[in-house]
Design a protein around this motif. Structure first.
Motif, mmCIF file in Angstrom:
data_model
loop_
_atom_site.group_PDB
_atom_site.id
_atom_site.type_symbol
_atom_site.label_atom_id
_atom_site.label_comp_id
_atom_site.label_asym_id
_atom_site.label_seq_id
_atom_site.Cartn_x
_atom_site.Cartn_y
_atom_site.Cartn_z
ATOM 1 N N LEU A 1 0.844 -1.178 0.000
ATOM 2 C CA LEU A 1 0.000 0.000 0.000
ATOM 3 C C LEU A 1 0.882 1.231 0.000
ATOM 4 C CD1 LEU A 1 -2.861 -0.763 2.512
ATOM 5 C CD2 LEU A 1 -2.936 -0.774 0.041
ATOM 6 N N SER A 2 0.536 2.258 -0.734
ATOM 7 C CA SER A 2 1.361 3.444 -0.831
ATOM 8 C C SER A 2 0.486 4.670 -0.852
ATOM 9 C CB SER A 2 2.227 3.391 -2.094
ATOM 10 O OG SER A 2 1.414 3.538 -3.236
ATOM 11 N N ASP A 3 1.111 5.800 -1.087
ATOM 12 C CA ASP A 3 0.369 7.045 -1.158
ATOM 13 C C ASP A 3 -0.213 7.292 -2.537
ATOM 14 O OD1 ASP A 3 0.811 7.579 1.433
ATOM 15 O OD2 ASP A 3 2.518 8.908 1.125
ATOM 16 N N GLU A 4 -0.098 6.302 -3.426
ATOM 17 C CA GLU A 4 -0.684 6.444 -4.750
ATOM 18 C C GLU A 4 -2.058 5.792 -4.787
ATOM 19 O OE1 GLU A 4 1.749 5.289 -7.953
ATOM 20 O OE2 GLU A 4 3.470 6.471 -7.330
ATOM 21 N N GLU A 5 -2.874 6.220 -5.705
ATOM 22 C CA GLU A 5 -4.204 5.647 -5.843
ATOM 23 C C GLU A 5 -4.092 4.162 -6.192
ATOM 24 O OE1 GLU A 5 -8.234 6.251 -8.568
ATOM 25 O OE2 GLU A 5 -6.544 7.642 -8.722
ATOM 26 N N PRO A 6 -4.830 3.279 -5.466
ATOM 27 C CA PRO A 6 -4.754 1.839 -5.760
ATOM 28 C C PRO A 6 -5.091 1.560 -7.216
ATOM 29 C CG PRO A 6 -5.922 2.227 -3.722
ATOM 30 C CD PRO A 6 -5.710 3.569 -4.344
ATOM 31 N N THR A 7 -4.214 0.810 -7.867
ATOM 32 C CA THR A 7 -4.394 0.478 -9.272
ATOM 33 C C THR A 7 -4.985 -0.917 -9.416
ATOM 34 O OG1 THR A 7 -2.190 -0.468 -9.426
ATOM 35 C CG2 THR A 7 -2.396 1.905 -9.861
ATOM 36 N N PRO A 8 -5.564 -1.239 -10.553
ATOM 37 C CA PRO A 8 -6.076 -2.607 -10.760
ATOM 38 C C PRO A 8 -4.995 -3.652 -10.569
ATOM 39 C CG PRO A 8 -6.932 -1.125 -12.438
ATOM 40 C CD PRO A 8 -5.894 -0.338 -11.679
ATOM 41 N N GLU A 9 -3.761 -3.349 -11.007
ATOM 42 C CA GLU A 9 -2.669 -4.317 -10.866
ATOM 43 C C GLU A 9 -2.359 -4.574 -9.397
ATOM 44 O OE1 GLU A 9 -2.689 -1.713 -12.810
ATOM 45 O OE2 GLU A 9 -2.747 -2.633 -14.809
ATOM 46 N N LEU A 10 -2.384 -3.522 -8.578
ATOM 47 C CA LEU A 10 -2.097 -3.688 -7.160
ATOM 48 C C LEU A 10 -3.181 -4.522 -6.481
ATOM 49 C CD1 LEU A 10 -0.471 -3.029 -4.637
ATOM 50 C CD2 LEU A 10 -1.768 -0.896 -4.419
ATOM 51 N N LEU A 11 -4.440 -4.251 -6.790
ATOM 52 C CA LEU A 11 -5.530 -5.031 -6.219
ATOM 53 C C LEU A 11 -5.456 -6.489 -6.646
ATOM 54 C CD1 LEU A 11 -8.399 -2.442 -6.713
ATOM 55 C CD2 LEU A 11 -7.498 -3.223 -4.537
ATOM 56 N N ALA A 12 -5.121 -6.718 -7.920
ATOM 57 C CA ALA A 12 -4.993 -8.085 -8.422
ATOM 58 C C ALA A 12 -3.856 -8.808 -7.719
ATOM 59 C CB ALA A 12 -4.762 -8.072 -9.930
ATOM 60 N N ALA A 13 -2.738 -8.114 -7.486
ATOM 61 C CA ALA A 13 -1.613 -8.740 -6.790
ATOM 62 C C ALA A 13 -1.979 -9.105 -5.363
ATOM 63 C CB ALA A 13 -0.409 -7.786 -6.808
ATOM 64 N N MET A 14 -2.708 -8.235 -4.675
ATOM 65 C CA MET A 14 -3.134 -8.537 -3.305
ATOM 66 C C MET A 14 -4.045 -9.757 -3.278
ATOM 67 S SD MET A 14 -3.922 -4.697 -1.912
ATOM 68 C CE MET A 14 -4.558 -5.304 -0.359
ATOM 69 N N ARG A 15 -4.992 -9.806 -4.204
ATOM 70 C CA ARG A 15 -5.918 -10.939 -4.235
ATOM 71 C C ARG A 15 -5.183 -12.231 -4.556
ATOM 72 N NH1 ARG A 15 -11.196 -11.337 -8.215
ATOM 73 N NH2 ARG A 15 -11.951 -13.341 -7.487
ATOM 74 N N ALA A 16 -4.236 -12.188 -5.508
ATOM 75 C CA ALA A 16 -3.485 -13.391 -5.859
ATOM 76 C C ALA A 16 -2.656 -13.875 -4.687
ATOM 77 C CB ALA A 16 -2.577 -13.095 -7.068
ATOM 78 N N ARG A 17 -2.080 -12.948 -3.922
ATOM 79 C CA ARG A 17 -1.263 -13.346 -2.777
ATOM 80 C C ARG A 17 -2.118 -14.029 -1.713
ATOM 81 N NH1 ARG A 17 0.939 -9.011 -2.215
ATOM 82 N NH2 ARG A 17 -0.231 -8.001 -0.551
ATOM 83 N N MET A 18 -3.349 -13.522 -1.490
ATOM 84 C CA MET A 18 -4.235 -14.143 -0.505
ATOM 85 C C MET A 18 -4.619 -15.560 -0.937
ATOM 86 S SD MET A 18 -6.706 -10.921 0.363
ATOM 87 C CE MET A 18 -7.699 -11.870 1.468
ATOM 88 N N ILE A 19 -4.933 -15.749 -2.201
ATOM 89 C CA ILE A 19 -5.307 -17.081 -2.698
ATOM 90 C C ILE A 19 -4.117 -18.024 -2.633
ATOM 91 C CG2 ILE A 19 -6.126 -18.363 -4.698
ATOM 92 C CD1 ILE A 19 -7.655 -15.873 -5.560
ATOM 93 N N ARG A 20 -2.921 -17.518 -2.980
ATOM 94 C CA ARG A 20 -1.732 -18.366 -2.970
ATOM 95 C C ARG A 20 -1.406 -18.815 -1.551
ATOM 96 N NH1 ARG A 20 3.731 -15.702 -4.903
ATOM 97 N NH2 ARG A 20 3.359 -14.606 -2.947
ATOM 98 N N THR A 21 -1.579 -17.921 -0.596
ATOM 99 C CA THR A 21 -1.302 -18.287 0.802
ATOM 100 C C THR A 21 -2.228 -19.372 1.266
ATOM 101 O OG1 THR A 21 -0.560 -16.026 1.238
ATOM 102 C CG2 THR A 21 -1.151 -17.375 3.139
ATOM 103 N N SER A 22 -3.519 -19.282 0.879
ATOM 104 C CA SER A 22 -4.486 -20.296 1.299
ATOM 105 C C SER A 22 -4.199 -21.651 0.669
ATOM 106 C CB SER A 22 -5.901 -19.853 0.927
ATOM 107 O OG SER A 22 -6.078 -19.833 -0.468
ATOM 108 N N LEU A 23 -3.556 -21.680 -0.499
ATOM 109 C CA LEU A 23 -3.244 -22.953 -1.159
ATOM 110 C C LEU A 23 -1.980 -23.599 -0.615
ATOM 111 C CD1 LEU A 23 -4.028 -22.024 -4.879
ATOM 112 C CD2 LEU A 23 -5.384 -23.449 -3.356
ATOM 113 N N THR A 24 -1.109 -22.804 -0.058
ATOM 114 C CA THR A 24 0.194 -23.338 0.386
ATOM 115 C C THR A 24 0.268 -23.570 1.876
ATOM 116 O OG1 THR A 24 1.046 -21.076 0.522
ATOM 117 C CG2 THR A 24 1.400 -22.268 -1.535
ATOM 118 N N THR A 25 -0.770 -23.182 2.636
ATOM 119 C CA THR A 25 -0.745 -23.372 4.083
ATOM 120 C C THR A 25 -1.735 -24.421 4.511
ATOM 121 O OG1 THR A 25 -2.349 -21.599 4.352
ATOM 122 C CG2 THR A 25 -0.009 -21.015 4.524
#
Length: 412
Positions: free
Chosen positions: A388-412
């Motif tokens: 998260l930064s001081d820039e407006e959230p971009t679609p790429e940033l939101l997609a990366a966050m969602r992918a990281r959450m799904i990946r964590t759930s698959l590997t734990t």
């Protein structure tokens, strides 16, 4: 449903006011074994999810007074596959026979259940009461007779079916009904009549919802309340229903006729269907659904960012001060943040997230995420969210966050 378990639950609670919540939970999971989840158990028991969590024991262990066995305490997760609901069951010890145990370990008798077993059940209960020196020394003969008759009634209850008398009794003894509620300011529904409360429910269970005559001392020994507590209970019951309690004189002593059956059985002389309503439970269910939907939404990247920027966040001002809007932020984004509407912000972030395709294959999810192109800004520990930064959230940033959450759930 095994009616012998109802008899056991009731008899183990004789003289033990401290086990009231475990008693209500054990009764609920015995009569409705399909109930699970802290909020579901709370609704059907007529209490709060906090009380349920405090009453249930650890995963794979027993509750404090050994009425309950906890299969799992449940788990919260933003990923649906990782969520678990609390599951508890009655811990029955009716196979253990110890005739000299004190009242707090009072056991249900091993006796046949059903119409043919009434005599054996009555004899077994009387034998148990007489054989328990500690209990028989402090419980009157009148209270023993009431208890025996009550357990005979419970021994016949085997199905929640309002088309017959037994099912109607079991329905009326549902601890989640408005009749037995403890009203507080958090309840969304206020019923016109004063509810009797959980201690009255305990006494009704021990009486089998039969009309009885008891003294204050009898109520003390049956429920475990103090003399003042028993008097307060009678006063509350009389205030809630003027036809429920009547003072009677027996020789030189004073007793109280409590007309459970006449008021709360469908074939009773003063029965009113309104007394068995459950508006409070329905209101709590609607509130719980809203909480669950909100939690599920905030468990997503778009929902979490929307919450941080919304007025629902109690530390919104601090967050916005630490994460100032970029100079090139769009007019729409600035207007949404200024308004602070969580749902409008969620729709905005969700629209950006949906605009970017997200890989769903394990290989793509296990690949390292690209390094962010924005400079990281120090954040407060409570709102520490990577990328998260001081820039407006971009679609790429939101997609990366969602992918990281799904990946964590698959590997734990």
């Amino acid at each position: 449903m095994n009616a012998a378990h109802l008899v056991e639950i009731a008899t183990r609670s004789v003289g033990r006011s401290e086990v009231l919540m475990e008693l209500a939970l054990a009764w609920t999971v015995t009569t409705r074994p399909y109930i699970s989840g802290t909020r579901g158990l709370a609704r059907w028991t007529g209490t709060t999810d906090k009380v349920v969590r405090e009453t249930a024991g650890p995963t794979g262990g027993h509750s404090e007074f050994k009425f309950l066995w906890t299969r799992t305490r449940g788990a919260s997760s933003p990923t649906a596959e990782e969520r678990e609901q609390m599951e508890i069951r009655l811990h029955s010890n009716k196979r253990t026979q110890n005739r000299s145990t004190p009242p707090k370990y009072f056991q249900a008798p091993e006796a046949p259940v059903g119409p043919q077993g009434d005599l054996a059940l009555e004899e077994g209960l009387k034998e148990l009461l007489e054989g328990n020196a500690v209990l028989s020394a402090r419980i009157s003969e009148r209270a023993q007779e009431v208890l025996v008759d009550g357990m005979k009634t419970l021994s016949r209850l085997s199905k929640l079916d309002r088309t017959n008398e037994r099912g109607q009794v079991l329905t009326a003894l549902d601890p989640g009904l408005d009749l037995w509620a403890e009203i507080d300011d958090d309840n969304a529904v206020k019923i016109a009549a004063i509810p009797l409360g959980r201690r009255a429910w305990h006494l009704a269970v021990l009486c089998g919802l039969e009309d009885v005559v008891l003294s204050v001392a009898d109520i003390e020994t049956l429920t475990g309340l103090s003399k003042r507590g028993a008097q307060a209970l009678l006063a509350r019951m009389g205030k809630a229903n003027a036809l429920l309690v009547d003072k009677v004189r027996q020789g030189r002593s004073i007793a109280y006729e409590i007309r459970w059956a006449s008021n709360y059985r469908m074939d009773g002389d003063w029965y009113e269907d309104a007394s068995l309503r459950d508006e409070i439970r329905k209101a709590r269910a609607a509130k719980d659904r809203a909480i669950q939907e909100t939690s599920a939404r905030r468990g997503t990247p778009a929902g979490y960012l929307a919450f941080l920027h919304s007025v629902a966040n109690s530390r919104r001002e601090q967050y916005l001060a630490e994460h100032a809007l970029p100079e090139n932020a769009s007019r729409e984004y600035r207007a949404l943040v200024a308004e602070g509407d969580e749902m409008a912000l969620y729709a905005y972030f969700k629209g950006q997230e949906d605009a970017v395709s997200i890989p769903v294959s394990p290989e793509a999810l296990s690949a390292p995420l690209p390094a962010p192109k924005v400079e990281r800004v120090p954040e407060a520990p409570r709102f520490a969210t990577s990328r998260l930064s001081d820039e407006e959230p971009t679609p790429e940033l939101l997609a990366a966050m969602r992918a990281r959450m799904i990946r964590t759930s698959l590997t734990t």
